[in-house]
Design an enzyme around this catalytic site. Structure first.
Site, PDB file in Angstrom:
ATOM      1  N   LYS A  83      37.408  21.774   5.376  1.00 24.80           N
ATOM      2  CA  LYS A  83      36.623  23.015   5.445  1.00 24.80           C
ATOM      3  C   LYS A  83      35.388  22.881   6.341  1.00 24.80           C
ATOM      4  CE  LYS A  83      38.076  24.681   0.906  1.00 24.80           C
ATOM      5  NZ  LYS A  83      37.650  25.212  -0.397  1.00 24.80           N
ATOM      6  N   ASP A 119      35.904  31.657  -0.717  1.00 26.76           N
ATOM      7  CA  ASP A 119      35.625  31.129  -2.063  1.00 26.76           C
ATOM      8  C   ASP A 119      34.367  31.789  -2.633  1.00 26.76           C
ATOM      9  OD1 ASP A 119      37.774  29.414  -2.142  1.00 26.76           O
ATOM     10  OD2 ASP A 119      36.654  27.696  -1.378  1.00 26.76           O
TER      11      ASP A 119
END
Ligand code: ATR
Length: 291
Positions: A83, A119
């Site tokens: 990420k 997220d």
């Protein structure tokens, strides 16, 4: 006889063709991921000619894969441990990516590769589903890794009153706070644990405890003065031991299924510009965990 002007819904019924758009999850490992089941169900539900696959890859391959997939008309997601490299690879990053230094979704827009960390929105929606509007809440956040950073950033955006961060390694909690510009609502608990009589409206487990069957509980909730609700970022087919622990104490609780679903829904909306078919995605998630 073949009909003329047949709507382009090959993806909803047929096999991939030369027109099929490709979306991919990039990570290592990826074989356990439920995102392919959820996203392929979403594409089928709206009749999109698109397919979602999982690609295990190394960090140095991530920038090229992101650019190639996006420029080919598709996009994708990024998971552990890529990420951060994804965040550095996109042309246009959302505030969520900048503040969490993590990107989990990419797509092409106006000729440039965009990245978001869905997220953050996924956590926000899951929290709202559990406790309603969290404004003014006092929160205990367990953990200080990537998941905790997304949760902390989302909590600040929801105007919570205070977020106490308890992490096994307190120094890491202090680094998380520094990365969020030392927001005064954030506090690293010096011992790594909450005080015995502390009172919280919601406790969030953003550690990885619960992923493995014999993990200890992230926190014994009876040790707190008050536990208003418990949100576990970890997801397991028959929910997590910590959610079962909370429920047995009468504390409203939810595991990470809703967050998984909601982050996927926001990703789908970035890719297609359309509302995500949440119900179809929810059914696919429930079905894929019953294998
Ligand atoms: P993620 O990106 O999924 O958040 P991570 O960055 O590896 O993953 O973070 C894992 C979190 O779980 C950390 O807060 C970690 O604590 P440390 O910072 O002290 O490593 C926490 N964690 C993992 N195993 C743990 C354990 N056995 N006991 C307590 N905390 C644990």
């Amino acid at each position: 006889m073949a009909r003329i002007n047949e709507p382009e819904i090959a993806g909803s019924t047929g096999a991939p063709s030369a027109r099929t758009r490709v979306y991919a999850l990039l990570g290592n490992p990826v074989a356990h991921s439920l995102s392919p089941e959820i996203q392929n169900a979403a594409f089928r539900a709206v009749g999109d000619d698109a397919v979602y696959v999982a690609l295990r890859c190394d960090a140095e391959e991530v920038p090229g894969l992101i650019r190639g997939l996006a420029r080919a008309g598709g996009g994708g997601n990024v998971t552990v441990p890529h990420k951060a490299v994804a965040a550095a690879s996109v042309d246009v990053a959302t505030d969520a990516v900048r503040h969490t230094q993590a990107c989990n979704t990419f797509w092409l827009e106006d000729g440039r590769v965009h990245g978001d960390n869905t997220d953050v929105a996924g956590f926000r929606e899951a929290l709202r589903a559990l406790i309603g509007d969290p404004a003014g809440a006092r929160v205990l956040l367990l953990g200080a890794g990537g998941a905790a950073r997304a949760a902390a950033y989302a909590l600040l955006g929801e105007n919570v009153d205070a977020v106490d961060i308890a992490n096994r390694t307190p120094e890491r909690a202090r680094r998380l706070i520094a990365a969020l510009e030392d927001d005064p609502r954030l506090r690293a608990l010096p011992s790594g644990e909450p005080e015995g009589d502390a009172r919280y409206d919601v406790i969030v487990n953003a550690t990885s405890l619960g992923l493995r069957p014999n993990d200890p509980l992230p926190l014994d909730l009876t040790k707190l003065g008050r536990a208003g609700a418990a949100l576990d970022i970890v997801y397991a087919p028959d929910t997590t031991p910590w959610v079962q622990h909370a429920t047995a104490l009468g504390v409203p609780a939810a595991d990470g299924a809703e967050m998984l679903l909601q982050q996927g829904a926001v990703a789908f909306e970035h890719w297609t510009g359309r509302p995500a078919p949440l119900q179809a995605m929810r059914v696919a998630l429930a079905r894929s965990t019953r294998h």
